[in-house]
Design a protein around this motif. Structure first.
Motif, PDB file in Angstrom:
ATOM      1  N   ASN A  77     -14.674   0.298  -3.302  1.00  0.00           N
ATOM      2  CA  ASN A  77     -13.896   1.409  -3.839  1.00  0.00           C
ATOM      3  C   ASN A  77     -12.665   1.639  -2.978  1.00  0.00           C
ATOM      4  O   ASN A  77     -12.431   0.936  -1.988  1.00  0.00           O
ATOM      5  CB  ASN A  77     -14.762   2.678  -3.915  1.00  0.00           C
ATOM      6  N   LYS A  78     -11.895   2.612  -3.362  1.00  0.00           N
ATOM      7  CA  LYS A  78     -10.641   2.876  -2.656  1.00  0.00           C
ATOM      8  C   LYS A  78     -10.882   3.166  -1.183  1.00  0.00           C
ATOM      9  O   LYS A  78     -10.142   2.675  -0.316  1.00  0.00           O
ATOM     10  CB  LYS A  78      -9.930   4.050  -3.329  1.00  0.00           C
ATOM     11  N   ASP A 131      -6.162   7.526  -7.960  1.00  0.00           N
ATOM     12  CA  ASP A 131      -7.092   6.586  -7.323  1.00  0.00           C
ATOM     13  C   ASP A 131      -7.056   5.207  -7.971  1.00  0.00           C
ATOM     14  O   ASP A 131      -7.131   4.186  -7.276  1.00  0.00           O
ATOM     15  CB  ASP A 131      -8.520   7.131  -7.363  1.00  0.00           C
ATOM     16  N   MET A 159      -6.001   1.849  -5.985  1.00  0.00           N
ATOM     17  CA  MET A 159      -6.969   0.771  -5.821  1.00  0.00           C
ATOM     18  C   MET A 159      -6.306  -0.587  -6.092  1.00  0.00           C
ATOM     19  O   MET A 159      -6.509  -1.551  -5.343  1.00  0.00           O
ATOM     20  CB  MET A 159      -8.145   0.982  -6.780  1.00  0.00           C
TER      21      MET A 159
END
Length: 295
Positions: A28-29, A268, A272
């Motif tokens: 994930n980010k 987000d 990403m």
């Protein structure tokens, strides 16, 4: 009300594939941010000087395709606030970047910086823009920061901005081509030939190469509605394949992204995609530096 001769309603063909055409790495980010923020200055193997090394990433491509905006987007992500240090022009037309400039990204309040830098360069045009030879000189480390590009002549050895004895740190460690997804099919043949020439020069120097495909939201309405559709989008896939065929850059070295443009708050999904591309740049650059035989 339909009559006997009314045409049946037909749903438009889907712009999305049933499944992602590229396997997206797990994570994930936060994990990608941790990688970037945890990347520390390093000492290349076989470097007798034992000096810390910074990764130098050179962005090049046609005018108005998002080179400066990409730098601003990376800076915004790592600073946690919107920034605009690399001046960009929303009007298009002629190139807005005139000088060779290095952008360091501040890491902390103690005046430290991330161990990678971006170099912005004048855009490529059919009859104007940066000379391919100047891009080659920049990759070799001969162009000093602040040099003003001349579309009609290349940097000469007697110019005060010519670096006669470049160090490994002055040289480019990753070359990144920046092209818009929504106009890649409209690029002039002469501009494509120039980009191809730059790519071959980088190959001869052993410099790893990547491409980022910007403005993916403008190329596909499904991606505009949800950036997470990027690897299901038929349009984005087609544009990446076209860029790969035109320049010879492998598909796994092309990353679709969206730069911050109209947004004033963090996104987000956008970040990403940017961080995935940035991680690859860092890895490519570190591997290249470690493979260099330092003198």
């Amino acid at each position: 009300m339909g009559g006997y001769f009314s045409k049946p309603e037909v749903e438009p063909p889907s712009l999305l594939l049933n499944k992602e055409w590229r396997a997206v790495p797990q994570g994930n980010k936060a994990e990608y941010l941790q990688f970037v923020r945890g990347f520390e200055p390093f000492k290349p193997r076989n470097d007798e000087r034992n000096e810390d090394q910074c990764i130098r990433i050179l962005l090049h491509g046609p005018i108005g395709h998002g080179k400066s905006s990409f730098i601003n987007t990376v800076d915004s992500i790592l600073q946690g606030e919107m920034t605009g240090r690399a001046l960009a022009d929303a009007c298009g037309g002629k190139t807005f970047t005139k000088k060779y400039k290095t952008y360091k990204i501040k890491k902390g309040e103690d005046g430290t910086f991330y161990p990678f830098v971006f170099n912005d360069i004048m855009g490529l045009e059919k009859d104007q823009g940066v000379c391919e030879e100047d891009i080659k000189l920049a990759m070799m480390g001969h162009v000093k920061d602040g040099y003003t590009f001349n579309p009609h002549s290349t940097l000469s050895k007697d110019d005060p901005y010519y670096n006669t004895n470049p160090s490994l740190s002055d040289k480019v460690h990753v070359l990144v081509c920046v092209v818009c997804a929504d106009t890649v099919h409209l690029l002039d043949d002469d501009v494509m030939k120039k980009m191809r020439k730059v790519r071959l020069d980088a190959r001869d120097m052993g410099i790893p190469q990547m491409a980022i495909l910007t403005k993916i939201d403008e190329a596909c309405p499904e991606v505009k509605a949800d950036l997470r559709n990027v690897y299901k989008s038929k349009y984005v896939k087609e544009k990446m394949e076209l860029l790969s065929e035109s320049l010879g850059i492998p598909l796994n070295c092309i990353f679709p992204v969206k730069n911050y443009h109209s947004e004033i708050a963090p996104n987000d999904d956008l970040e990403m995609l940017i961080l995935m591309a940035l991680k690859q740049m860092i890895n490519f650059g570190k591997n290249f530096v470690n493979d260099c035989k330092c003198t």
